[in-house]
Design an enzyme around this catalytic site. Structure first.
Site, mmCIF file in Angstrom:
data_model
loop_
_atom_site.group_PDB
_atom_site.id
_atom_site.type_symbol
_atom_site.label_atom_id
_atom_site.label_comp_id
_atom_site.label_asym_id
_atom_site.label_seq_id
_atom_site.Cartn_x
_atom_site.Cartn_y
_atom_site.Cartn_z
ATOM 1 N N CYS A 128 -0.004 9.437 -6.588
ATOM 2 C CA CYS A 128 0.448 8.322 -5.718
ATOM 3 C C CYS A 128 1.451 9.008 -4.658
ATOM 4 O O CYS A 128 1.187 9.586 -3.569
ATOM 5 C CB CYS A 128 1.190 7.138 -6.270
ATOM 6 S SG CYS A 128 1.175 5.572 -5.359
ATOM 7 N N HIS A 233 -3.166 6.139 -10.145
ATOM 8 C CA HIS A 233 -2.134 6.606 -11.185
ATOM 9 C C HIS A 233 -3.131 6.831 -12.348
ATOM 10 O O HIS A 233 -3.351 6.038 -13.447
ATOM 11 C CB HIS A 233 -1.002 5.393 -11.827
ATOM 12 C CG HIS A 233 -0.106 5.562 -10.703
ATOM 13 N ND1 HIS A 233 1.227 5.988 -10.761
ATOM 14 C CD2 HIS A 233 -0.048 4.835 -9.476
ATOM 15 C CE1 HIS A 233 1.969 5.633 -9.944
ATOM 16 N NE2 HIS A 233 1.506 4.986 -8.852
ATOM 17 N N GLU A 235 -2.336 8.342 -15.233
ATOM 18 C CA GLU A 235 -1.570 8.127 -16.281
ATOM 19 C C GLU A 235 -1.539 6.641 -16.783
ATOM 20 O O GLU A 235 -1.425 6.566 -17.993
ATOM 21 C CB GLU A 235 -0.281 8.431 -16.199
ATOM 22 C CG GLU A 235 0.884 7.564 -15.382
ATOM 23 C CD GLU A 235 0.684 8.203 -13.949
ATOM 24 O OE1 GLU A 235 1.404 7.385 -13.204
ATOM 25 O OE2 GLU A 235 -0.313 8.308 -13.408
#
Length: 268
Positions: A128, A233, A235
C-alpha cells in the site's frame, strides 16, 4: 541454515490531542507495526521479523550516529508496510488539501532504508503506502486523492468496510506477477487507499491495474534484484478461506522470501 531476518519499516505515531492529553504512553512518539504484517512474515518457517526503528532529527539519536545501511547489511530483506500518506513535498508538490500533508519524517526514513537495501541487492516488498514510497523514492509522483483527481475511478477505499472493500485488478499478461499465479490476468484484491501511483519512477513497470479505471495496483523494478510494490494488503487476506477469484497472499510471500534466501546464499 540460519533463519532469514526480515526487517519491517516502522509506522510512526505522533502525540496529538485528544490522545496526547490523556497521559501515559500516548504522550510519546511511538514506532510500531501492525500485528498482521509480522504474522504474515512469520507464517513461514525459519523466518524472523524485526521492526527497524526510525531515526529522526527530533530524537535522542541523529542519523549520523546510527546508519540505516547497517540494517541493510545485516538483514536479508525489507518490508515497507502501510500507513500515513506519502507527503506531497516528497515528490515536489504542495498538498491539495490540509489532510493530505502526509508524513515527511517517515518518508525520509523509509526512502533511506529503501535505498540502503537496494544498494545491498537485498529484496524489498512494499504494501500500500510502501508501493507508493517505492515509486516516489525512484523519482515518481502520486495522485494525492483518487476521488478528487480521478473522479471516474471505482471506490478504492471505504473506511467503514476497511479490509472488506474489494475490487478487480487486471494483471499484465506475461508479467512476473501473472506467471506467479499460473497465467492469471484477472483477480480480486482488497483496497484501502485513496492515493495511487501517477508518474512511474525510474526503472519501474506496471504489473497490475484496477478494473475498470486503470489505476496502478502493482509495480516491479526492472533493475537487478527484487523490488515489488502492491496497493493491496496481502496480510489481511492471509489465512482466509479459498476464494475462486481472490488473489492468494502465499505466492507473493514465497517469492519475496525465496529472493531473500537466494541473496543470503550468495552473500556467504
Amino acid at each position: 541454515m540460519a533463519p532469514l531476518l526480515i526487517g519491517i519499516s516502522a509506522r510512526i505515531y505522533y502525540p496529538q490531542a485528544p490522545q496526547a492529553d490523556s497521559g501515559g504512553v500516548f504522550t510519546r512518539t511511538l514506532h510500531y507495526l501492525e500485528q498482521s504484517v509480522a504474522h504474515w512474515i512469520l507464517h513461514k518457517p525459519q523466518v524472523l521479523a524485526l521492526m527497524i526503528p526510525a531515526i529522526e532529527r527530533e530524537g535522542l539519536l541523529l542519523p549520523r550516529e546510527v546508519n540505516l545501511a547497517d540494517y541493510a547489511r545485516e538483514l536479508d530483506g525489507l518490508v515497507l508496510q502501510g500507513g500515513n500518506d506519502v507527503a506531497p513535498a516528497s515528490y515536489g508538490e504542495d498538498p491539495l488539501h490540509d489532510d493530505w500533508h502526509g508524513d515527511r519524517i517517515r518518508d525520509r526514513y523509509e526512502m533511506a532504508l529503501f535505498r540502503a537495501f537496494l544498494a545491498e541487492g537485498k529484496p524489498v516488498i512494499g504494501i500500500c503506502r510502501g508501493c507508493q514510497l517505492i515509486n516516489v523514492a525512484l523519482g515518481g509522483t502520486l495522485y494525492q486523492d483518487i476521488p478528487t483527481q480521478l473522479p471516474a475511478a471505482v471506490g478504492h477505499r471505504d473506511l467503514m468496510r476497511y479490509d472488506q472493500q474489494f475490487h478487480d485488478i487486471a494483471i499484465t499478461p506475461g508479467s512476473r506477477l501473472s506467471q506467479l499465479y499460473g497465467g492469471t490476468t484477472l483477480a480480486e484484491v482488497n483496497s484501502i487507499h485513496h492515493q495511487a501511483v501517477k508518474d512511474l519512477g525510474d526503472g519501474l513497470e506496471v504489473e497490475a491495474r484496477g478494473v475498470p479505471d486503470g489505476v496502478v495496483e502493482a509495480v516491479r523494478w526492472r533493475g537487478p534484484g527484487y523490488v515489488f510494490g502492491m496497493q493491496w494488503h496481502p496480510e489481511f487476506m492471509a489465512g482466509d478461506a479459498p476464494h475462486p477469484r481472490r488473489l492468494d497472499s502465499e505466492p507473493l510471500l514465497g517469492e519475496f522470501l525465496a529472493a531473500a534466501a537466494e541473496r543470503k546464499g550468495r552473500g556467504r
